[in-house]
Design a protein around this motif. Sequence first.
Motif, short mmCIF file in Angstrom:
data_model
loop_
_atom_site.label_atom_id
_atom_site.label_comp_id
_atom_site.label_asym_id
_atom_site.label_seq_id
_atom_site.Cartn_x
_atom_site.Cartn_y
_atom_site.Cartn_z
N THR A 183 0.85 -1.19 0.00
CA THR A 183 0.00 0.00 0.00
C THR A 183 0.89 1.23 0.00
O THR A 183 1.73 1.40 0.90
CB THR A 183 -0.93 0.03 1.22
OG1 THR A 183 -1.73 -1.16 1.23
CG2 THR A 183 -1.84 1.25 1.19
N ARG B 161 -3.97 10.18 -2.55
CA ARG B 161 -4.41 9.01 -3.33
C ARG B 161 -3.54 7.83 -2.89
O ARG B 161 -2.45 8.01 -2.36
CB ARG B 161 -4.26 9.26 -4.84
CG ARG B 161 -4.85 10.57 -5.31
CD ARG B 161 -6.36 10.61 -5.15
NE ARG B 161 -7.01 9.63 -5.99
CZ ARG B 161 -7.41 9.89 -7.24
NH1 ARG B 161 -7.21 11.09 -7.77
NH2 ARG B 161 -8.02 8.96 -7.95
N GLN C 299 -2.40 4.75 -14.20
CA GLN C 299 -3.78 4.52 -14.60
C GLN C 299 -3.88 4.00 -16.04
O GLN C 299 -4.96 3.60 -16.47
CB GLN C 299 -4.58 5.83 -14.46
CG GLN C 299 -4.75 6.28 -13.01
CD GLN C 299 -5.47 7.60 -12.89
OE1 GLN C 299 -5.20 8.53 -13.64
NE2 GLN C 299 -6.40 7.68 -11.94
N VAL D 255 -5.25 -1.89 -7.15
CA VAL D 255 -6.36 -0.99 -6.86
C VAL D 255 -5.83 0.40 -6.63
O VAL D 255 -4.93 0.62 -5.81
CB VAL D 255 -7.15 -1.47 -5.61
CG1 VAL D 255 -8.29 -0.49 -5.30
CG2 VAL D 255 -7.67 -2.87 -5.82
N GLN E 106 -7.02 4.42 -5.80
CA GLN E 106 -8.12 5.29 -5.32
C GLN E 106 -7.57 6.68 -4.97
O GLN E 106 -6.41 6.82 -4.62
CB GLN E 106 -8.80 4.69 -4.10
CG GLN E 106 -9.60 3.43 -4.41
CD GLN E 106 -10.35 2.92 -3.22
OE1 GLN E 106 -10.26 3.48 -2.11
NE2 GLN E 106 -11.12 1.84 -3.39
#
Length: 208
Positions: free
Chosen positions: A92, A102, A145, A206, A208
């Motif tokens: 993470t 983010r 992305q 993932v 975000q």
Amino acid sequence: MAAGKKEDKDDKADQQVDAAAAEAKKKKKKLFMFIGIAVLLVLISVGATFFIVSKMMGSKHSGDEQEAAAESSEAAEVVAPAVYYPLKPNFTVNYDVNGRQRFLQAELTLMYRDPAVVKTLELHMPAVRNGLVMLLSSQVFEELQTAEGKEKLRAAALQTVQDIIAKEEAAGAEKAKESEEEEDEEKSAEKKSSPNIEQVLFTQFVMQ
């Protein structure tokens, strides 16, 4: 007198016939000899050709066997079963994007084929995880992305893991040199020069 002359003529005629017969016999012998020599030369030529062809075929067959053995060895390496090693816990990483926080949560799995690699991997896992965290933290969030950005990161992660393992193995090899013979050292270094980890896979990604 006439009878004597006639006998002389007959003797000469007989001698000429005998001479002609002898000459014909000589010519026939020479002909047979030439034929025999010709047949012998043909047999020698055929035998030499057969020997050369047989040798070439044997060499080709040997070469085919060696090539088949090499292909079989390569195939054996290719079909070696893959081993997957998930890196737990997941990674993470936080990013500051235009003043907003983010984050990226990624699960990485390593793929290798030599079961012995797991010992080296577990031994140097802190260094591996540190290198991957530093790599993930240095990325540009917007680039991750895109598919190209993810693939670029995956390739960089693979290189990072390979470099760390290679560096640690080289350090271990230097320490072991004191008790190894020079020939064994060369073989060991040659064996360890190729990367142990073949792939780094993103099994979860993932953002975000």
